[in-house]
Design a protein around this motif. Structure first.
Motif, short mmCIF file in Angstrom:
data_model
loop_
_atom_site.label_atom_id
_atom_site.label_comp_id
_atom_site.label_asym_id
_atom_site.label_seq_id
_atom_site.Cartn_x
_atom_site.Cartn_y
_atom_site.Cartn_z
N LEU A 13 127.49 31.34 61.82
CA LEU A 13 126.37 32.27 61.64
C LEU A 13 125.24 31.94 62.60
O LEU A 13 124.71 32.81 63.28
CB LEU A 13 125.85 32.20 60.20
CG LEU A 13 126.60 32.99 59.15
CD1 LEU A 13 125.94 32.79 57.79
CD2 LEU A 13 126.60 34.46 59.52
N GLY A 37 125.48 32.98 66.14
CA GLY A 37 125.45 34.39 66.47
C GLY A 37 126.78 35.11 66.34
O GLY A 37 126.94 36.21 66.84
N VAL A 87 123.17 36.92 63.59
CA VAL A 87 121.90 36.20 63.67
C VAL A 87 121.66 35.83 65.13
O VAL A 87 122.36 35.00 65.68
CB VAL A 87 121.95 34.92 62.82
CG1 VAL A 87 120.60 34.22 62.84
CG2 VAL A 87 122.35 35.24 61.41
N GLU A 88 120.67 36.44 65.75
CA GLU A 88 120.44 36.14 67.15
C GLU A 88 119.22 35.25 67.34
O GLU A 88 118.86 34.88 68.45
CB GLU A 88 120.30 37.43 67.95
CG GLU A 88 119.23 38.33 67.40
CD GLU A 88 119.43 39.79 67.80
OE1 GLU A 88 118.44 40.46 68.00
OE2 GLU A 88 120.58 40.24 67.89
N PHE A 89 118.60 34.92 66.20
CA PHE A 89 117.31 34.24 66.22
C PHE A 89 117.32 32.95 67.02
O PHE A 89 116.40 32.67 67.78
CB PHE A 89 116.89 33.95 64.78
CG PHE A 89 115.51 33.41 64.64
CD1 PHE A 89 114.42 34.25 64.78
CD2 PHE A 89 115.30 32.07 64.37
CE1 PHE A 89 113.13 33.76 64.64
CE2 PHE A 89 114.01 31.58 64.23
CZ PHE A 89 112.93 32.42 64.36
N PHE A 90 118.39 32.15 66.86
CA PHE A 90 118.36 30.81 67.45
C PHE A 90 118.51 30.83 68.96
O PHE A 90 118.21 29.85 69.62
CB PHE A 90 119.40 29.92 66.79
CG PHE A 90 119.06 29.69 65.34
CD1 PHE A 90 118.10 28.75 65.00
CD2 PHE A 90 119.63 30.45 64.34
CE1 PHE A 90 117.74 28.57 63.68
CE2 PHE A 90 119.27 30.26 63.02
CZ PHE A 90 118.32 29.31 62.69
N TYR A 91 118.93 31.97 69.49
CA TYR A 91 119.04 32.06 70.94
C TYR A 91 117.67 32.07 71.62
O TYR A 91 117.55 31.84 72.81
CB TYR A 91 119.85 33.29 71.34
CG TYR A 91 121.33 33.06 71.16
CD1 TYR A 91 122.10 32.59 72.21
CD2 TYR A 91 121.93 33.27 69.93
CE1 TYR A 91 123.45 32.34 72.04
CE2 TYR A 91 123.28 33.03 69.75
CZ TYR A 91 124.03 32.56 70.81
OH TYR A 91 125.36 32.32 70.64
N ARG A 92 116.63 32.34 70.80
CA ARG A 92 115.28 32.24 71.36
C ARG A 92 114.97 30.84 71.82
O ARG A 92 114.11 30.62 72.66
CB ARG A 92 114.25 32.60 70.28
CG ARG A 92 114.18 34.06 70.00
CD ARG A 92 113.56 34.30 68.64
NE ARG A 92 113.85 35.65 68.22
CZ ARG A 92 113.05 36.67 68.52
NH1 ARG A 92 111.92 36.47 69.14
NH2 ARG A 92 113.38 37.89 68.17
N LEU A 120 123.07 38.73 72.57
CA LEU A 120 122.58 37.55 71.84
C LEU A 120 121.50 36.85 72.64
O LEU A 120 120.48 36.43 72.10
CB LEU A 120 123.73 36.59 71.58
CG LEU A 120 124.70 37.01 70.48
CD1 LEU A 120 125.91 36.11 70.48
CD2 LEU A 120 124.01 36.96 69.13
N PRO A 150 114.84 33.94 59.93
CA PRO A 150 115.37 34.56 61.15
C PRO A 150 116.13 35.88 60.93
O PRO A 150 116.34 36.59 61.89
CB PRO A 150 116.35 33.50 61.67
CG PRO A 150 116.77 32.76 60.46
CD PRO A 150 115.62 32.78 59.52
N TYR A 195 112.93 43.35 62.04
CA TYR A 195 113.56 43.76 63.30
C TYR A 195 113.37 45.26 63.52
O TYR A 195 112.99 45.71 64.59
CB TYR A 195 115.06 43.45 63.29
CG TYR A 195 115.39 42.03 63.68
CD1 TYR A 195 115.18 41.58 64.98
CD2 TYR A 195 115.91 41.14 62.76
CE1 TYR A 195 115.47 40.29 65.34
CE2 TYR A 195 116.22 39.84 63.09
CZ TYR A 195 115.99 39.42 64.39
OH TYR A 195 116.29 38.14 64.73
N CYS A 246 127.25 29.45 74.56
CA CYS A 246 127.42 29.82 73.15
C CYS A 246 127.82 31.27 73.00
O CYS A 246 128.72 31.60 72.23
CB CYS A 246 126.13 29.57 72.38
SG CYS A 246 125.82 27.83 72.12
#
Lengths: 194, 426
Positions: free
Chosen positions: B14, B17, A99-104, A184, B373, B379, A114
């Motif tokens: 999770l 990442g 899940v790379e979403f939160f790095y935005r 990430l 997400p 994607y 992180c």
């Protein structure tokens, strides 16, 4: 829509090219194999051996009406091996799903910290997994039912795969450290799996 | 207490990442070490033997079949055929998109394969015909979720393995709901087409239809072999998967001559990579699920839910909400392996057939593929279409309405799922 908008028509093998069909992808593009390394031949052989064994089972059941006994067990073991040896390939290419979403929403430095932690955790896990798998292999003296081989052979190959994963994870972490970012923090650099 | 830590750790890892498989396995390992009840060997033993399963053999070969079909030009022929069938309607390519996905769904078991292979063709064709990219991406994304509902289906194979229910029955159960999804999406497209006055993309012509049917005929046999073989009880799912791969290989090498050795290598490595990534998650999730079951977490959770309400309608609604939320955050395969042991006991107590529940669950998780997400389909489509991720999300959002409507129908009318399995297997 006119069919010609999708590029030149082409003769496709034995078919009569009456109305040239449009094939926008695949056929005309060169095949890129630049991500493949010599060590990938191992998993390639395992995979096609798996396909062969499963096909053999299918074939023997339908055509010879008597499925060959050892195929099921061997197919299962080959699936295990393709999973773990293939997982090493995916570690090298860094394509395991994450899940790379939160790095935005994480600014530069925070994201860097992180993503570095993620790299370290990855190395730690693969190292521990290799260690425990080796212990498991040493303790196993079960035999396979259909072949004159110990089940520990499977565990030793998985062990080797985890060692490879540890190595690739170390190299990945080193690269991320040197270039100053990981996929990430810069998802644009990522190649997604299909 | 330790169990709470287990959950916090998984979700924490999770979010930061850590790859899904590692988050699950690492947390499980930490739990086993801290709890100290069983030796650490159990972790690796469970992980390795979690994929040592005969039904899971269907996974690599459905992936292989999908990849072969995309590379061998089978997908293109099916798209052309769908275009000749429904391209004459207003907003034609939208309908074509859905129709092609239905046919493709009969050959491939993964939504991502549909989005990445067929989706590329669909989006390009729609762009060339002048459709706005938002509409193209939305229809393509929504229609790709039909893939794992209509048999064959990777998520259903995994569900069948974890829930120990018949994969053949699960496949049969998805057939009608899958067609309903297609119908609901076509209604949506028709409405859009009217409101925005979309063009008709081609005139209906019997000659073109016949021509494209001839070109597509051998390709169209693939879904018939697979779906017919499974529903007719001739093939087990694994056999259907290997038969489909062999047939696609035969078409690509001997008939269409589109598969060169280099392409075959590319397909092999793509298949190996996807298989390994999926199965590695299955392996890691199986140790996590084992901890949950052996510590009776699943029983306690079932008891907890049943103290809130015993009304099946409310519980099913609650479960749908849980699944939709989890589907947003978690990858499909991991979600199935973890949630089936948790939710199945509740559902069975309510007298719901595990096969029916399988369809509900997979449908929920497919909708989760379209939401951030972790919207894998989004994607992939963002990558193939060049439309930014955020815009893909908003473009797809309206199409969630028909899908959720179908989800509710499928949840509360069990016959929609159970009619075919009952007819065929009992």
């Amino acid at each position: 829509m006119a069919q010609s908008t999708d590029g030149p028509g082409k003769d496709y093998g034995g078919e009569a090219p009456k109305a040239p069909p449009h094939f926008p992808q695949a056929e005309d593009e060169p095949v890129d194999l630049s991500d493949i390394r010599p060590e990938d031949s191992i998993v390639l052989v395992l995979f096609w051996a798996l396909a062969g064994v499963v096909f053999l089972q299918f074939f023997s059941r339908y055509v010879m009406n008597d499925s060959i006994g050892w195929t099921e067990e061997i197919a299962r073991y080959l699936l295990v091996l393709v999973t773990f040896v293939g997982a090493a390939l995916a570690v090298r290419k860094n394509t395991h799903i994450a899940v790379e979403f939160f790095y935005r929403y994480l600014p530069g430095a925070g994201g860097r910290v992180c993503s570095t932690l993620v790299d370290l955790l990855r190395i730690g896990f693969f190292f521990a997994a290799a260690w425990i798998t080796a212990k498991l292999a040493l303790k196993t003296n079960q035999k396979m039912t259909s072949l004159e081989m110990g089940k520990d052979v499977i565990y030793w190959i998985v062990f080797a795969a985890f060692v490879a994963m540890t190595f690739y994870a170390l190299r990945l972490a080193w690269r991320h450290w040197r270039q100053g970012y990981s996929v990430l923090t810069r998802p644009a650099e990522r190649q997604l799996i299909d | 207490m330790l169990l709470a830590l287990l959950f916090v750790m998984v979700f924490g890892l999770l979010i930061f990442g850590v790859p899904v498989a590692i988050a699950l396995a690492l947390s499980s390992l930490a739990f086993i070490l801290l709890a100290g009840q069983v030796p650490d060997l159990v972790v690796m033993h469970r992980m390795i033997n979690g994929v040592n399963s005969f039904p899971l053999l269907a996974v690599p070969f459905f992936i292989l079949a999908g990849n072969l079909m995309n590379t061998a030009g089978i997908t293109n022929r099916i798209f052309d055929f769908a275009k000749a069938c429904v391209g004459w309607m207003r907003g034609g390519l939208g309908h074509v998109n859905i129709g092609a996905s239905v046919v493709f769904a009969g050959m491939s078991g993964a939504a991502v394969a549909d989005a990445g292979g067929l989706g590329t063709i669909e989006i390009k064709a729609m762009r060339d015909a002048g459709y706005d990219p938002d509409f193209s991406v939305g229809v393509t994304a929504a229609s790709s979720t039909i893939g794992p509902i209509i048999p064959p289906s990777l998520p259903m194979v995994i569900y069948g393995v974890v829930a120990s229910s018949s994969i053949g029955q699960l496949f049969a159960a998805g057939f009608i709901p899958g067609l309903m999804m297609a119908a609901s999406l076509m209604i949506m497209v028709a409405w859009y087409a009217r409101a925005r006055n979309y063009p008709r993309d081609a005139r209906f012509s019997l000659a073109v239809l016949w021509g494209s049917f001839q070109r597509a005929f051998l390709s169209l046999l693939t879904p018939i072999i697979i779906v017919g073989g499974i529903l007719g009880g001739i093939f087990t799912p694994t056999e259907a998967a290997i038969a489909a791969s062999a047939y696609a290989l035969f078409l690509g090498v001997a008939v269409y001559r589109t598969l060169t050795l280099r392409r075959l290598l590319r397909v092999s490595f793509d298949t190996i990579e996807t298989t390994a990534v999926v199965m590695f998650i299955v392996a890691a999730a199986s140790i996590f699920a084992w901890i949950l079951t052996s510590n009776r977490v699943t029983e306690q959770f079932a008891a907890l839910i049943l103290t809130i309400t015993e009304n099946p309608v409310l519980i099913l609604l609650m479960i749908n909400v849980i699944l939709l939320v989890v589907g947003c955050f978690m990858e499909t395969i991991a979600a199935i392996t973890i949630l089936v042991p948790v939710l199945l006991p509740i559902v069975v107590k309510l007298g719901i057939d595990p096969v029916h529940f399988g369809v509900i669950m997979v449908l929920n998780l497919m909708i989760g593929l379209l939401t951030p997400p972790v919207g894998m389909v989004i994607y992939v489509l963002s990558r193939v279409s060049g439309v930014p991720f955020e815009r893909c999300v908003t473009a797809t959002a309206p199409f969630l309405i028909p899908l959720v409507a179908v989800l509710l129908l499928v949840t509360f009318i069990p016959q929609l799922s159970m009619f075919l399995p009952t007819l065929i297997y009992r």
